[in-house]
Design an enzyme around this catalytic site. Structure first.
Site, PDB file in Angstrom:
ATOM      1  CB  CYS A 128     -16.911 -20.004  22.513  1.00 36.60           C
ATOM      2  SG  CYS A 128     -18.631 -19.611  22.197  1.00 36.60           S
ATOM      3  CG  ASP A 157     -15.692 -14.664  15.488  1.00 37.56           C
ATOM      4  OD1 ASP A 157     -16.920 -14.470  15.404  1.00 37.56           O
ATOM      5  OD2 ASP A 157     -15.145 -15.147  16.500  1.00 37.56           O
ATOM      6  CG  HIS A 183     -17.125 -17.872  17.135  1.00 35.76           C
ATOM      7  ND1 HIS A 183     -16.483 -16.963  17.927  1.00 35.76           N
ATOM      8  CD2 HIS A 183     -17.820 -18.692  17.977  1.00 35.76           C
ATOM      9  CE1 HIS A 183     -16.766 -17.195  19.199  1.00 35.76           C
ATOM     10  NE2 HIS A 183     -17.577 -18.249  19.249  1.00 35.76           N
TER      11      HIS A 183
END
Length: 290
Positions: free
Chosen positions: A166, A223, A258
């Site tokens: 991330c 994502d 994500h």
């Protein structure tokens, strides 16, 4: 996209849902992600030296979570770069997973000067009041200090890799462009392009000409925070960059979004997470981080 059948590579034991925010680095979770999922993985520390250490970076003592096989020296090293939520239980667990594979794994708290990410009640507040104030230059310097610490405490600095998720995925790309002494990098859903600010003056795509390390990028096609066209642009930029960086690869999981590796969150996708973990371990072995 490939969906290979793989055996689970990550041990599972029941996780105590009552474990929330604690003061010790590497325990608990940020307030804005509670409650954690019942599927949350916990890796034991049997056979490991694991816990908090301190790394001097400039005039700051940076706390870090460290895990390594007990009594071993000259270990290959993995720098673990935390998510937006800091060095919490999941990141400590990732360090223990690497340690079980024979690595000295270290996750420095790269927010230590700006504040405590566990106390924020929303993602927006966390980003606005803490993350946006963390300078890339500070982060890279702290990772340099962590690299140095590893070499002085049982790690083999000729065998160092970096793995980030991330927020830490973006940092992983940047550090692979910053430190040519690395052997390999694995960036999980890390942004490669985006806004520039005084604290984040360049993104990975802007510094491809400095990339001297092969990077494995692991991404989810669903994502919404990382457009697929930005990945295509990164691929093209790498293809025209230095020879070492051209060994980089992207794996995109069709149904993942994500944070598909984050087992404590609803975004977790077990098959993709296990495949990504297997690929990460193979990537480090293939490039001499073992």
């Amino acid at each position: 996209m490939l969906k290979p059948e793989v055996d689970s590579l990550i041990p599972r034991v029941p996780f105590d849902r009552r474990t929330f925010i604690k003061a010790t680095l590497g325990t608990g979770f940020a307030a804005c992600v509670l409650p954690v999922s019942a599927q949350t993985i916990h890796t034991d520390s049997d056979g490991l030296e694991a816990g908090e250490i301190s790394i001097k970076s400039g005039d700051t003592q940076v706390p870090a979570y460290r895990a390594q096989p007990k009594g071993k020296k000259h270990l290959p090293v993995i720098l673990v770069v935390h998510e937006i939520f800091g060095v919490h239980e999941h990141i400590a667990d990732v360090c223990r997973r690497f340690a079980k594979q024979g690595y000295l794994a270290i996750a420095p708290n790269l927010y230590v000067r700006q504040g405590d990410p566990t106390r924020f009640q929303s993602m927006q507040q966390l980003n606005d009041e803490l993350v946006s104030k963390v300078p890339d230059s500070q982060v890279l310097a702290d990772l340099d200090a962590t690299f140095k610490w590893a070499g002085e405490h049982g790690g083999d600095v000729s065998k160092v890799g970096i793995n980030g998720f991330c927020w830490g995925g973006r940092i992983t790309w940047l550090y692979a462009e910053h430190n040519p002494r690395l052997k390999a990098a694995v960036a999980w859903y890390g942004r490669v392009a985006g806004d520039q600010t005084p604290e984040t003056p360049a993104n990975p795509i802007d510094r491809v000409s400095d990339l001297q390390v092969p990077v494995l990028g692991l991404y989810g096609r669903q994502d919404q925070s990382i457009p697929q066209d930005s990945l295509e642009q990164m691929k093209q930029a790498i293809a025209q960059g230095p020879q070492a960086g051209r060994g980089s690869r992207f794996v995109v999981y069709d149904d993942a979004g994500h944070a598909f590796f984050a087992d404590y969150r609803p975004s977790y996708r077990q098959a993709d997470a296990e495949d990504g973990w297997k690929r990460a371990l193979e990537w480090f072995r293939e490039h001499g981080v073992k």
